[in-house]
Design a protein around this motif. Sequence first.
Motif, PDB file in Angstrom:
ATOM      1  N   UNK A   2       0.825  -1.217   0.000  1.00 59.43           N
ATOM      2  CA  UNK A   2       0.000   0.000   0.000  1.00 59.43           C
ATOM      3  C   UNK A   2       0.856   1.263   0.000  1.00 59.43           C
ATOM      4  N   UNK A   3       1.968   1.248   0.745  1.00 66.39           N
ATOM      5  CA  UNK A   3       2.778   2.462   0.898  1.00 66.39           C
ATOM      6  C   UNK A   3       3.269   2.997  -0.445  1.00 66.39           C
ATOM      7  N   UNK A   4       3.689   2.086  -1.327  1.00 67.25           N
ATOM      8  CA  UNK A   4       4.173   2.530  -2.639  1.00 67.25           C
ATOM      9  C   UNK A   4       3.087   3.231  -3.433  1.00 67.25           C
ATOM     10  N   UNK A   5       1.821   2.919  -3.139  1.00 67.02           N
ATOM     11  CA  UNK A   5       0.707   3.501  -3.901  1.00 67.02           C
ATOM     12  C   UNK A   5       0.585   5.009  -3.683  1.00 67.02           C
ATOM     13  N   UNK A   6       1.131   5.508  -2.555  1.00 64.48           N
ATOM     14  CA  UNK A   6       1.145   6.967  -2.394  1.00 64.48           C
ATOM     15  C   UNK A   6       2.564   7.538  -2.397  1.00 64.48           C
ATOM     16  N   UNK A   7       3.560   6.711  -2.064  1.00 70.70           N
ATOM     17  CA  UNK A   7       4.930   7.230  -2.034  1.00 70.70           C
ATOM     18  C   UNK A   7       5.446   7.541  -3.444  1.00 70.70           C
ATOM     19  N   UNK A   8       5.169   6.647  -4.391  1.00 72.26           N
ATOM     20  CA  UNK A   8       5.614   6.913  -5.768  1.00 72.26           C
ATOM     21  C   UNK A   8       4.917   8.149  -6.341  1.00 72.26           C
ATOM     22  N   UNK A   9       3.556   8.270  -6.221  1.00 73.68           N
ATOM     23  CA  UNK A   9       2.920   9.506  -6.693  1.00 73.68           C
ATOM     24  C   UNK A   9       3.443  10.762  -5.993  1.00 73.68           C
ATOM     25  N   UNK A  10       3.726  10.647  -4.690  1.00 75.34           N
ATOM     26  CA  UNK A  10       4.244  11.814  -3.961  1.00 75.34           C
ATOM     27  C   UNK A  10       5.564  12.289  -4.558  1.00 75.34           C
ATOM     28  N   UNK A  11       6.460  11.352  -4.841  1.00 75.18           N
ATOM     29  CA  UNK A  11       7.763  11.703  -5.417  1.00 75.18           C
ATOM     30  C   UNK A  11       7.582  12.280  -6.820  1.00 75.18           C
ATOM     31  N   UNK A  12       6.715  11.637  -7.625  1.00 75.55           N
ATOM     32  CA  UNK A  12       6.486  12.092  -9.002  1.00 75.55           C
ATOM     33  C   UNK A  12       5.891  13.493  -9.030  1.00 75.55           C
ATOM     34  N   UNK A  13       4.908  13.743  -8.174  1.00 70.50           N
ATOM     35  CA  UNK A  13       4.251  15.068  -8.174  1.00 70.50           C
ATOM     36  C   UNK A  13       5.176  16.139  -7.609  1.00 70.50           C
ATOM     37  N   UNK A  14       6.015  15.779  -6.640  1.00 74.55           N
ATOM     38  CA  UNK A  14       6.968  16.764  -6.113  1.00 74.55           C
ATOM     39  C   UNK A  14       8.013  17.121  -7.166  1.00 74.55           C
ATOM     40  N   UNK A  15       8.479  16.117  -7.909  1.00 73.72           N
ATOM     41  CA  UNK A  15       9.469  16.372  -8.959  1.00 73.72           C
ATOM     42  C   UNK A  15       8.877  17.220 -10.078  1.00 73.72           C
ATOM     43  N   UNK A  16       7.557  17.150 -10.231  1.00 68.81           N
ATOM     44  CA  UNK A  16       6.890  17.956 -11.251  1.00 68.81           C
ATOM     45  C   UNK A  16       6.562  19.359 -10.748  1.00 68.81           C
ATOM     46  N   UNK A  17       7.024  19.681  -9.536  1.00 63.22           N
ATOM     47  CA  UNK A  17       6.819  21.027  -8.992  1.00 63.22           C
ATOM     48  C   UNK A  17       5.481  21.242  -8.335  1.00 63.22           C
ATOM     49  N   UNK A  18       4.764  20.134  -7.991  1.00 66.49           N
ATOM     50  CA  UNK A  18       3.427  20.270  -7.409  1.00 66.49           C
ATOM     51  C   UNK A  18       3.442  20.302  -5.891  1.00 66.49           C
ATOM     52  N   UNK A  19       4.618  20.121  -5.271  1.00 67.73           N
ATOM     53  CA  UNK A  19       4.720  20.321  -3.834  1.00 67.73           C
ATOM     54  C   UNK A  19       4.742  19.049  -3.006  1.00 67.73           C
ATOM     55  N   UNK A  20       4.396  19.198  -1.723  1.00 71.33           N
ATOM     56  CA  UNK A  20       4.543  18.133  -0.730  1.00 71.33           C
ATOM     57  C   UNK A  20       3.285  17.283  -0.616  1.00 71.33           C
ATOM     58  N   UNK A  21       3.464  16.057  -0.138  1.00 73.67           N
ATOM     59  CA  UNK A  21       2.351  15.153   0.182  1.00 73.67           C
ATOM     60  C   UNK A  21       2.228  15.053   1.693  1.00 73.67           C
ATOM     61  N   UNK A  22       0.997  15.154   2.189  1.00 72.97           N
ATOM     62  CA  UNK A  22       0.726  15.001   3.616  1.00 72.97           C
ATOM     63  C   UNK A  22       0.141  13.607   3.831  1.00 72.97           C
ATOM     64  N   UNK A  23       0.817  12.820   4.662  1.00 70.86           N
ATOM     65  CA  UNK A  23       0.354  11.459   4.954  1.00 70.86           C
ATOM     66  C   UNK A  23      -0.242  11.436   6.358  1.00 70.86           C
ATOM     67  N   UNK A  24      -1.527  11.137   6.447  1.00 67.87           N
ATOM     68  CA  UNK A  24      -2.195  11.030   7.747  1.00 67.87           C
ATOM     69  C   UNK A  24      -1.982   9.608   8.261  1.00 67.87           C
ATOM     70  N   UNK A  25      -1.306   9.489   9.395  1.00 64.42           N
ATOM     71  CA  UNK A  25      -0.964   8.183   9.958  1.00 64.42           C
ATOM     72  C   UNK A  25      -1.271   8.178  11.449  1.00 64.42           C
TER      73      UNK A  25
END
Length: 638
Positions: A68-91
Amino acid sequence: MGFMSADCRKRVLRPPASRENQGIVSSAPSILQQVFGYERFRGQQADIVEHVIAGGDALVLMPTGGGKSLCYQVPAIARERAGLGATIVVSPLIALMHDQVGALHEAGVPAAFLNSSLSFEEAQDVERRLMRGEITLLYAAPERVTTPRFLSQLDTLRQQGRLALFAIDEAHCVSQWGHDFRPEYRALTVLHERYPGVPRIALTATADATTRADIVERLQLQEARQFVSSFDRPNIRYRLVEKKDPSAQLLRFIEQEHEGDAGIVYCQSRKRVEETAQTLCERGVDALPYHAGLDADVRQRNQDRFLRDDGVVMVATIAFGMGIDKPDVRFVAHLDMPKNIEGYYQETGRAGRDGLPAQAWMLYGLQDVVNQRRMIDESPAGEEFKQVMRGKLDALLALAEATDCRRVRLLAYFGEASQPCGNCDNCLSPPQVWDGTDAARKLLSTVYRVQQASGISFGAGHVMDILRGKRTEKVEQFGHDKLSTFGLGAQFSEPQLRSVLRQLVATGSVAVDAESFNTLRLTEGSRAVLKGERQVLLRESLSQPAGRKRRERSGTASAVAAGLTDAAQSRFAALKAWRAEVARSHNLPAYVIFHDATLAAIAAMGPTSVDQLEGVSGIGARKLEAYGEEVLRVLASA
């Protein structure tokens, strides 16, 4: 395959397939390989990642260990590299945040957490780094995410176009129908209301249809695409055993089948946790207790030892376990019956996350059913909630008493059709079935006649003594040997009658009065059984097989390295010892550095250059740079 109803399918708003989105999406495979060291996505991961990277909302139901973790970690890295900013993970858990952030740091990803373990100065430093754009993933508890201070910071990020994604982990915590309801999760609706343009992905390892619908409603995910992976964990063998002598049964199970293995033992009460841990330690098992009544420092030390050391058995209440990522747990044992199948599935799913053989072993008995039923009946909740909880308890009891494949029943509860697995106790040793309808009617008749004759109620043991014709002192004292049902059930064994009573209590056909010393009384539901309108089919009570042969030890190390040559096994052992030193120095569990499977692959290959390490599953670019030369040094001296 992902599941989505026809109505839901119509409402899904797929993100536009713009050239910009396509460019971001295409980066996912390289991120997976370069950052995490994996050649390809598993199952539905690729579809989920593509959908979320492109800006779509998603509800992901995936079993523990499914990735499950990769399902948001990979998009987070991809969107940050595209200049879209940070991902907030509620845990919801500090320990989980610590280990996930540590694993991301090992992979070279800028990540941080905000929780109560940080000092005020440390928390301020994290906040400043977030606002400066230095963090790709920030983990935070739901209580912190919904504070005015944190929301104000999110407002600023959003205004600057630097808020990329919200990931809500353990999403079942939002539902009152789930097994781990946390009221603070309800406040997360603010994320959709306040930041409607920011994509959200909610993830959970377990949710039946009722809980799933509640997640959708509470988190306002009506427009989200639902991805429901198979709930099957084929490497886990399910075994449910009638409770006779819990401590002796557990010791036999561990000593004969899991000597030296890491495992989790769940108990209902804190007292039983401590007694069981002490009993195991006295028999040479490396066992530790864990429950909410222990000092916080003791709990943390015990959890750290379980995560970092090999072969530790954690004896715990359900306060322990959510977010535990330890891959080499070889068994999960329940000494007491859980509340429902969701809780049982979530807890047993902590076994065998590495994909190697593991066991889910549970004891259950009449008192378990009585206790769970009483907790439901005496709770201050509304009747609708109680009815749902009773239904969930009935489903778990049906699983325990089942004579057909456990896995088929378990998966059917989550709406998944399957075939008999050949790897559960019922498939391997099909039980005998008997018709308990006659015994049930005679039991209920005895409860009625005892009440009628004495004006008071009696407990299960006394009622069974009467029915079986046992002239105990108590039976003769009250003249119950004169009742018309005395001795009418002499052909039934005590285990058989207890099995019948479990069914009757669970279905509400007889009640147990806790305030009157667990005495039995009839209910409205008794009528159908007494009239013969409801059949009671039961499994034969099986005694514990005697003199079972001790199996060869199959701990994680030997299981992973089973196919290695002697020389490769020597390299594997040396790599494990080196990994343990690195993990201690980094204050991380060993598996965060490298999984056993990665070490086994290296040991089998016996590389002599860093280039040869490239492409080994689990070795990304950062780990190759950080550890490549060290790994070669260890191999050369092994």
